[in-house]
Design an enzyme around this catalytic site. Structure first.
Site, PDB file in Angstrom:
ATOM      1  N   ASP A  13      21.057 -18.431   9.727  1.00  0.00           N
ATOM      2  CA  ASP A  13      20.321 -19.481   9.035  1.00  0.00           C
ATOM      3  C   ASP A  13      18.866 -19.218   9.021  1.00  0.00           C
ATOM      4  O   ASP A  13      18.575 -18.527  10.029  1.00  0.00           O
ATOM      5  CB  ASP A  13      20.369 -20.655   9.855  1.00  0.00           C
ATOM      6  CG  ASP A  13      21.839 -21.085   9.722  1.00  0.00           C
ATOM      7  OD1 ASP A  13      22.650 -21.066   8.817  1.00  0.00           O
ATOM      8  OD2 ASP A  13      22.143 -22.490  10.532  1.00  0.00           O
ATOM      9  N   LYS A  40      29.384 -23.095   9.098  1.00  0.00           N
ATOM     10  CA  LYS A  40      29.991 -24.099   9.670  1.00  0.00           C
ATOM     11  C   LYS A  40      31.247 -23.851  10.589  1.00  0.00           C
ATOM     12  O   LYS A  40      31.341 -24.527  11.554  1.00  0.00           O
ATOM     13  CB  LYS A  40      30.564 -24.868   8.588  1.00  0.00           C
ATOM     14  CG  LYS A  40      29.422 -25.624   7.505  1.00  0.00           C
ATOM     15  CD  LYS A  40      29.946 -26.677   6.645  1.00  0.00           C
ATOM     16  CE  LYS A  40      30.261 -27.956   7.145  1.00  0.00           C
ATOM     17  NZ  LYS A  40      29.094 -28.604   7.868  1.00  0.00           N
ATOM     18  N   SER A 213      23.768 -42.083  11.516  1.00  0.00           N
ATOM     19  CA  SER A 213      23.291 -42.807  12.309  1.00  0.00           C
ATOM     20  C   SER A 213      24.038 -44.391  12.201  1.00  0.00           C
ATOM     21  O   SER A 213      24.110 -44.991  13.015  1.00  0.00           O
ATOM     22  CB  SER A 213      21.878 -43.204  12.503  1.00  0.00           C
ATOM     23  OG  SER A 213      21.606 -43.776  11.042  1.00  0.00           O
ATOM     24  N   ASP A 236      15.930 -32.398  14.719  1.00  0.00           N
ATOM     25  CA  ASP A 236      16.622 -31.644  13.618  1.00  0.00           C
ATOM     26  C   ASP A 236      18.251 -32.112  13.394  1.00  0.00           C
ATOM     27  O   ASP A 236      18.856 -31.617  14.556  1.00  0.00           O
ATOM     28  CB  ASP A 236      16.679 -30.246  13.827  1.00  0.00           C
ATOM     29  CG  ASP A 236      17.189 -29.306  12.773  1.00  0.00           C
ATOM     30  OD1 ASP A 236      17.554 -29.689  12.024  1.00  0.00           O
ATOM     31  OD2 ASP A 236      17.268 -27.885  13.452  1.00  0.00           O
ATOM     32  N   THR A 238      20.427 -30.761  11.376  1.00  0.00           N
ATOM     33  CA  THR A 238      21.113 -29.519  10.895  1.00  0.00           C
ATOM     34  C   THR A 238      22.299 -29.137  12.280  1.00  0.00           C
ATOM     35  O   THR A 238      22.071 -28.964  13.348  1.00  0.00           O
ATOM     36  CB  THR A 238      20.457 -28.156  10.819  1.00  0.00           C
ATOM     37  OG1 THR A 238      19.323 -28.480  10.187  1.00  0.00           O
ATOM     38  CG2 THR A 238      21.076 -26.952  10.564  1.00  0.00           C
ATOM     39  N   GLY A 241      26.936 -32.502  12.182  1.00  0.00           N
ATOM     40  CA  GLY A 241      28.238 -32.571  11.709  1.00  0.00           C
ATOM     41  C   GLY A 241      29.287 -31.582  12.227  1.00  0.00           C
ATOM     42  O   GLY A 241      30.318 -32.134  12.597  1.00  0.00           O
ATOM     43  N   ASP A 242      28.781 -30.423  12.368  1.00  0.00           N
ATOM     44  CA  ASP A 242      29.557 -29.300  12.965  1.00  0.00           C
ATOM     45  C   ASP A 242      29.958 -29.506  14.464  1.00  0.00           C
ATOM     46  O   ASP A 242      31.234 -29.481  15.023  1.00  0.00           O
ATOM     47  CB  ASP A 242      28.995 -27.990  12.626  1.00  0.00           C
ATOM     48  CG  ASP A 242      28.898 -27.705  11.387  1.00  0.00           C
ATOM     49  OD1 ASP A 242      29.604 -28.247  10.615  1.00  0.00           O
ATOM     50  OD2 ASP A 242      27.954 -26.905  10.971  1.00  0.00           O
ATOM     51  N   GLY A 277      17.723 -25.945  15.116  1.00  0.00           N
ATOM     52  CA  GLY A 277      18.791 -25.189  15.027  1.00  0.00           C
ATOM     53  C   GLY A 277      20.342 -25.750  14.932  1.00  0.00           C
ATOM     54  O   GLY A 277      20.291 -26.657  15.967  1.00  0.00           O
TER      55      GLY A 277
END
Length: 300
Positions: A13, A40, A213, A236, A238, A241-242, A277
């Site tokens: 990334d 991902k 949220s 952050d 990012t 979801g993972d 991150g």
């Protein structure tokens, strides 16, 4: 320790932080820049491994200066990498991430991740049969995912599919998936003629829709259920979801029911957004156990 297999992308990334998101043709000044590990697939593997699952990664890296670091990062997170294969004459995967106003936009470049295919997965069929759960997402080609889900389905191994980034899924593939976990926008693309409520009613105990949220929605076969998220100050988003996917897979493999697994994954995801991150904020199990919201009845 439960055995979790993750098939997916392994990438670097490249992250820029800015106060103003650029318009087309516009250059703006950023406040910060850093590189970190992502993809991902790798993210979901790291999330599970930090929760003390026994994780093995399937995927490809490229022929460049990033490949060795990507493998080392997986190993440093106690992930088995024996089956990760290098691909010559192509770059490793990359994601260009812009963070603005505590949210992100991403350009994903598959590189070697795009060379993962059904033949690659088939080579490891006997290995795959030994796992308690398998996890995949859409940053590798469709035929690889179809082969993994087919092997899992034929051997009664639970599967978790994260349809991100979105692409159309075949109906027979959806039938074979145990848990299909899109976010709200992906769900609307998967089921354009249905509301989210109608979609989960059509796919009870399978379709689990994450809404940031606003929590998580699913149908237990009797009624629609919403599991609330945990409110934190996000730095952050990012990788949130993972983190949810890797945590959910770990919870399910440890015998939690759907409500418990989603609640556990929500707590894990809430920790992930408090640091920078995709992998930077993914919590270890010992960290979650110190949280006042950790449920002592969770079987993990």
């Amino acid at each position: 320790m439960k055995k979790v297999l993750v098939l997916g992308s392994i990438s670097t990334d490249f992250v820029s932080i800015t106060d103003t998101r650029p318009n087309v043709g516009e250059t703006v000044e950023g406040r910060d820049f850093f590189t970190t590990f992502g993809g991902k697939g790798a993210n979901q593997a790291v999330a599970a491994a930090r929760l003390e699952a026994d994780v093995t990664m399937l995927g490809n890296v490229g022929d460049d200066s990033f490949a060795d670091s990507l493998i080392k990062n997986l190993k440093d997170n106690n992930i088995e990498t024996s089956y990760v294969e290098p691909v010559t004459h192509i770059s490793s995967g990359a994601a260009l991430i812009t963070i603005c106003d505590n949210d992100n936009s991403i350009v994903y470049v598959p590189g070697a991740n795009g060379k993962v295919n059904a033949n690659y997965v088939s080579r490891y069929e006997e290995i795959i049969k030994k796992f308690d759960i398998v996890v995949c997402q859409n940053e590798v080609p469709e035929d690889a995912i179809e082969k993994l889900i087919e092997i899992a389905h034929n051997n009664n191994i639970p599967s978790v599919m994260n349809p991100a980034p979105y692409r159309k899924l075949k109906d027979d593939l959806i039938e074979k998936i145990t848990y299909l976990i899109p976010n709200e926008s992906e769900c609307k693309l998967l089921y354009p003629n249905l509301s989210i409520e109608e979609a989960i009613e059509k796919n009870p105990n399978k379709l689990i829709v994450t809404m940031g949220s606003d929590g998580v929605l699913f149908n237990d076969g009797k009624e629609n259920i919403k599991i609330s998220s945990y409110k934190v100050q996000a730095l952050d988003t990012t990788g949130a979801g993972d983190t949810f996917i890797g945590s959910f897979a770990t919870a399910i493999s440890n015998g939690m029911d759907l409500n418990q697994a989603i609640d556990f994954a929500n707590l894990s995801a809430s920790h992930s957004v408090t640091k920078m991150g995709a992998q930077g904020g993914m919590p270890e199990l010992k960290e979650l156990k110190k949280d006042e919201n950790f449920n002592s009845h969770w079987t993990i």
